[in-house]
Design an enzyme around this catalytic site. Structure first.
Site, PDB file in Angstrom:
ATOM      1  N   GLU A 115       0.855  -1.193   0.000  1.00 48.57           N
ATOM      2  CA  GLU A 115       0.000   0.000   0.000  1.00 48.57           C
ATOM      3  C   GLU A 115       0.887   1.238   0.000  1.00 48.57           C
ATOM      4  OE1 GLU A 115      -1.959  -0.181   3.788  1.00 48.57           O
ATOM      5  OE2 GLU A 115      -2.598  -2.237   3.464  1.00 48.57           O
ATOM      6  N   LYS A 117       2.250   4.665   1.552  1.00 49.44           N
ATOM      7  CA  LYS A 117       2.303   5.203   2.903  1.00 49.44           C
ATOM      8  C   LYS A 117       1.931   6.668   2.806  1.00 49.44           C
ATOM      9  CE  LYS A 117       5.051   5.332   7.084  1.00 49.44           C
ATOM     10  NZ  LYS A 117       4.906   6.732   7.480  1.00 49.44           N
ATOM     11  N   ASP A 119       1.085  10.464   3.754  1.00 47.43           N
ATOM     12  CA  ASP A 119       1.722  11.406   4.666  1.00 47.43           C
ATOM     13  C   ASP A 119       0.647  12.292   5.285  1.00 47.43           C
ATOM     14  OD1 ASP A 119       3.735  12.494   6.045  1.00 47.43           O
ATOM     15  OD2 ASP A 119       4.602  13.628   4.390  1.00 47.43           O
ATOM     16  N   TYR A 226      -6.614   1.662   6.334  1.00 50.06           N
ATOM     17  CA  TYR A 226      -5.640   0.602   6.052  1.00 50.06           C
ATOM     18  C   TYR A 226      -5.549  -0.467   7.129  1.00 50.06           C
ATOM     19  CZ  TYR A 226      -2.870   3.883   8.868  1.00 50.06           C
ATOM     20  OH  TYR A 226      -2.445   4.730   9.837  1.00 50.06           O
ATOM     21  N   LYS A 315      10.630   3.821   2.658  1.00 51.64           N
ATOM     22  CA  LYS A 315      10.488   5.257   2.435  1.00 51.64           C
ATOM     23  C   LYS A 315      11.055   5.707   1.086  1.00 51.64           C
ATOM     24  CE  LYS A 315       9.399   7.619   5.630  1.00 51.64           C
ATOM     25  NZ  LYS A 315       9.456   7.926   7.053  1.00 51.64           N
ATOM     26  N   CYS A 409      19.621  47.765 -10.230  1.00 53.61           N
ATOM     27  CA  CYS A 409      19.494  46.474 -10.910  1.00 53.61           C
ATOM     28  C   CYS A 409      20.870  45.815 -10.994  1.00 53.61           C
ATOM     29  CB  CYS A 409      18.927  46.693 -12.305  1.00 53.61           C
ATOM     30  SG  CYS A 409      19.016  45.223 -13.342  1.00 53.61           S
ATOM     31  N   CYS A 412      21.805  46.001 -15.070  1.00 56.49           N
ATOM     32  CA  CYS A 412      21.997  47.236 -15.843  1.00 56.49           C
ATOM     33  C   CYS A 412      22.192  48.466 -14.964  1.00 56.49           C
ATOM     34  CB  CYS A 412      20.829  47.457 -16.798  1.00 56.49           C
ATOM     35  SG  CYS A 412      19.312  47.942 -15.961  1.00 56.49           S
ATOM     36  N   CYS A 427      13.198  46.190 -11.958  1.00 56.38           N
ATOM     37  CA  CYS A 427      14.222  47.034 -12.552  1.00 56.38           C
ATOM     38  C   CYS A 427      13.498  47.986 -13.495  1.00 56.38           C
ATOM     39  CB  CYS A 427      15.205  46.157 -13.333  1.00 56.38           C
ATOM     40  SG  CYS A 427      16.096  47.049 -14.610  1.00 56.38           S
ATOM     41  N   CYS A 433      17.733  47.189 -20.211  1.00 58.25           N
ATOM     42  CA  CYS A 433      18.341  46.188 -19.327  1.00 58.25           C
ATOM     43  C   CYS A 433      18.571  44.892 -20.102  1.00 58.25           C
ATOM     44  CB  CYS A 433      17.425  45.934 -18.131  1.00 58.25           C
ATOM     45  SG  CYS A 433      18.030  44.629 -17.043  1.00 58.25           S
TER      46      CYS A 433
END
Ligand code: IVH
Length: 670
Positions: A115, A117, A119, A226, A315, A409, A412, A427, A433
């Site tokens: 099955e 697992k 979380d 489960y 895991k 910036c 530039c 910017c 730029c």
């Protein structure tokens, strides 16, 4: 229709609702659209309001609305809730299987139930005579907390079991929050300036321990069962997998990924298979669990300390790990937005080594209080960009440095501006730029824009840095000789690239508009603009108000479009592109005839229609002078409801906006 006995009707409705809930949540195979289900629910609510004596605690209407509890009482588990031993490598699993076979004194491949697992959080639900009487968290395994009031709000949890369940049935499973719900919850919390949850597991835990079930009911929790706790009046089948199948028949949700496998090879093949699906599952799993399937063999194997000898969790590589933030740098995007990027001590997370992570924007850095030198939790789930989830504050070194937004910036040296109330800093250099120019060119050449194959990042960088290409229009003057002189370019690829640039001249208006990179104008908006105005000239002449008439275009987008087209340098680039021969087939203007039968009417679409797509529906509304918008307000004239409508239906009901089903909508269209 003769007046029906209300008691009989209430019973009928409950049976139908329970049946459809079972089809939807347990079998994953609904028979009726959500809208019809909502109608059944509404009828039952109204009936119970008119006849309060008919309400029962198990009625599907009784999930929500219970009053908050003062605190969570303690529940003692009559059968303790155990934990699992972990396996991190194939060798661990091989050793586990060897131990199992040695104890069972068998050389044959053992049958395992495998099955995912999940979380989330382990819970134990107690059904007496088929009725849900108690739900408790795992707690320390022996004593948990009573969360019945909250678990009752989870739609996938039956308040009454189907068929003939035993006198007492305790079922165990995992409650979790699906990813989509988690995302929506955090977005809402952020919009309200509230605390967000770091991951779905925490969100599920926080939700389940809420004292007010009305809050829980608004957060989407789900469950898979489960295993078992205490039972009375049930002669157990011979296998774990058969127990789960029986639970499913009683209406309890079981993972669709459950499989019976043989031997350690079967386990490892299952692990790989589920591992591949992991990123596309709508919820998080952190591994798989193998359980010896035969209950007789389980009994023979018994327990060590607090875990069974007959099961193990295998895991997956962690999605979240901790590492050190070495520095924060700022990248400049196509629209000038400065994005902070975390430079990390490299770590292995989610199956790859990561050394950069996004920090989104300054607000995010301030909210998370991220400082250079901090130990941070990095998360990489699926194929998404790694991100910093939070700081481990108690590991902060004394010399940790606060992150500051640069005033100039980094590319530039133009001023950086941060508009009050906006999260992004930009910017102000525009196409002066180089970073913005590069991004603009990349976007222009991308597959869904003008699709110039072979114009990669490295080539663009060189063309911009040498000053040869300042705007997309300059691409059309490039020669094979020039390109062949660049690094990573040979005569052959240069010839190909020139041919690709030449081919890109023949395009569509929608692609062209998208390629221009107008802020907020994605592909769909570009298509909507193209089909509404039919020609670039018509769009260029349109007022902001006229642009807003386009289906799905609101004031923000309209303002961006108008502003972009008004900029002299953008007009020059557009003229130069056309001068180089960029063209598209003429198309009919589909703007609504003023004075059409639906002139001035605003529509919102929700759910799926049988007879046409949403786009087609939008076009037909527009053709008659109407307009489609994205959200329901008091100004909306009609909400058109297809199968499986979203929350817009409820909003329309709440505001009293007229609702059209598909048939009524087709009639209106004539
Ligand atoms: S079986 C005696 N099956 O993992 C067996 N647990 O580390 C006890 N979990 O507390 C658990 N998915 O919260 C089992 N398919 C699954 C599971 C699962 C998630 C969690 C559960 C348990 C923890 C044990």
């Amino acid at each position: 229709m003769p007046a029906q006995d209300p008691k009989k009707r209430a019973r009928e409705l409950r049976e139908q609702i329970e049946w459809h809930n079972y089809r939807y949540h347990v079998l994953d195979d609904p028979e009726i659209p959500d809208a019809e289900f909502d109608l059944l629910m509404r009828e039952l609510i109204e009936l119970e309001q008119a006849h309060p004596e008919l309400v029962t605690p198990e009625s599907p209407t009784q999930r929500v609305g219970a009053a908050p509890v003062g605190s969570l009482p303690v529940v003692t588990h009559s059968v303790p809730m155990l934990s699992l031993e972990n396996a991190f490598t194939e060798e661990d699993v091989i050793a586990f299987d060897r131990r199992v076979r040695e104890r069972l004194e068998t050389d044959d491949g053992v049958e395992y139930a495998a099955e995912p697992k999940l979380d989330g959080l382990a819970v134990s639900l107690r059904y007496e005579h088929g009725r849900l009487v108690q739900a408790a968290t795992r707690g320390d395994g022996v004593r948990g907390e009573d969360v019945t009031h909250n678990v009752r709000t989870i739609k996938a949890v039956p308040l009454r079991l189907r068929g003939t369940p035993p006198e007492l049935l305790e079922v165990r499973g995992e409650i979790f929050m699906p990813l989509a719900g988690f995302k929506a919850l955090n977005e809402r919390a952020q919009a309200r300036g509230e605390k967000t949850f770091v991951n779905p597991r925490n969100a599920a835990a926080g939700t389940l321990r809420q004292l007010d079930p009305r809050l829980t009911a608004r957060r989407p929790l789900d469950v898979y069962f489960y295993g078992l706790g205490e039972t009375r009046g049930w002669k157990l089948p011979a296998r774990h997998s058969e127990i789960l199948e029986q639970l499913r028949e009683w209406g309890l949700r079981i993972s669709p990924l459950l499989e019976v496998v043989r031997g350690v090879e079967g386990c490892l093949a299952y692990y790989r298979e589920v591992g591949q699906q992991r990123a596309s599952l709508p919820y998080e799993i952190d591994g798989v669990v193998y359980k010896v399937n035969s209950l007789i063999q389980q009994r023979e194997l018994g327990f060590i300390a607090r875990a069974p000898r007959w099961a193990i969790a295998h895991k997956f590589p962690a999605h979240e790990v901790s590492t050190v933030l070495r520095d924060v740098e700022f990248q400049v995007g196509r629209t000038g937005a400065l994005t902070p990027v975390a430079r990390l001590e490299p770590v292995f997370v989610g199956g790859v080594t990561v050394s950069n992570a996004t920090l989104h924007n300054m607000d995010e850095i301030e909210r998370k209080d991220v400082r250079i030198g901090d130990t941070v939790i990095v998360r990489r789930a699926g194929d998404v960009i790694p991100e910093i989830v939070k700081v481990v504050v108690n590991k902060r070194p004394p010399d940790a440095r606060v992150v500051r937004l640069p005033k100039k910036c980094p590319v530039c040296k133009s001023d950086v501006e941060r508009v009050a109330g906006e999260a992004v800093a930009r910017c102000t250099g525009g196409l002066y730029c180089a970073a913005q120019r590069k991004e603009a060119l990349r976007h222009f050449a991308s597959r869904r824009a003008l699709d110039i194959d072979g114009l990669g990042t490295k080539i663009i960088d060189q063309l911009v840095e040498s000053g040869r290409v300042k705007s997309p229009a300059d691409l059309y003057g490039l020669t094979v000789e020039e390109l062949a002189g660049l690094e990573r370019m040979a005569a052959k690829s240069a010839t190909k690239l020139v041919a690709a640039i030449e081919r890109s001249k023949q395009t569509t208006l929608a692609r062209f508009l998208y390629a221009l990179g107008i802020p907020e104008v994605g592909e769909r908006t570009a298509e909507a603009l193209a089909s509404y105005f039919g020609s670039l000239e018509a769009l260029q002449e349109a007022t902001e108000a006229q642009i807003q008439e386009v289906p799905d275009v609101g004031p923000v987008v309209a303002a961006h479009v108008r502003h972009f087209l008004d900029q002299p340098h953008n007009r020059e680039v557009i003229a130069a592109l056309r001068g180089h021969g960029v063209h598209w087939p003429a198309q009919a203007r589909r703007a609504a005839a003023e004075g059409g039968p639906l002139a001035g009417k605003t529509f919102v679409l929700t759910g799926t229609l049988d007879s046409m797509s949403r786009e087609q529906a939008g076009e037909r509304i527009a053709a008659l002078g109407g307009k489609v918008t994205g959200s329901v307000s008091k100004k909306t004239d009609y909400v058109v409801v297809g199968a499986e409508p979203g929350s817009k239906l409820a909003k329309a009901q709440a505001l009293g906006v007229p609702i059209l089903d598909e048939r009524a909508f087709l009639e209106l269209l004539g």
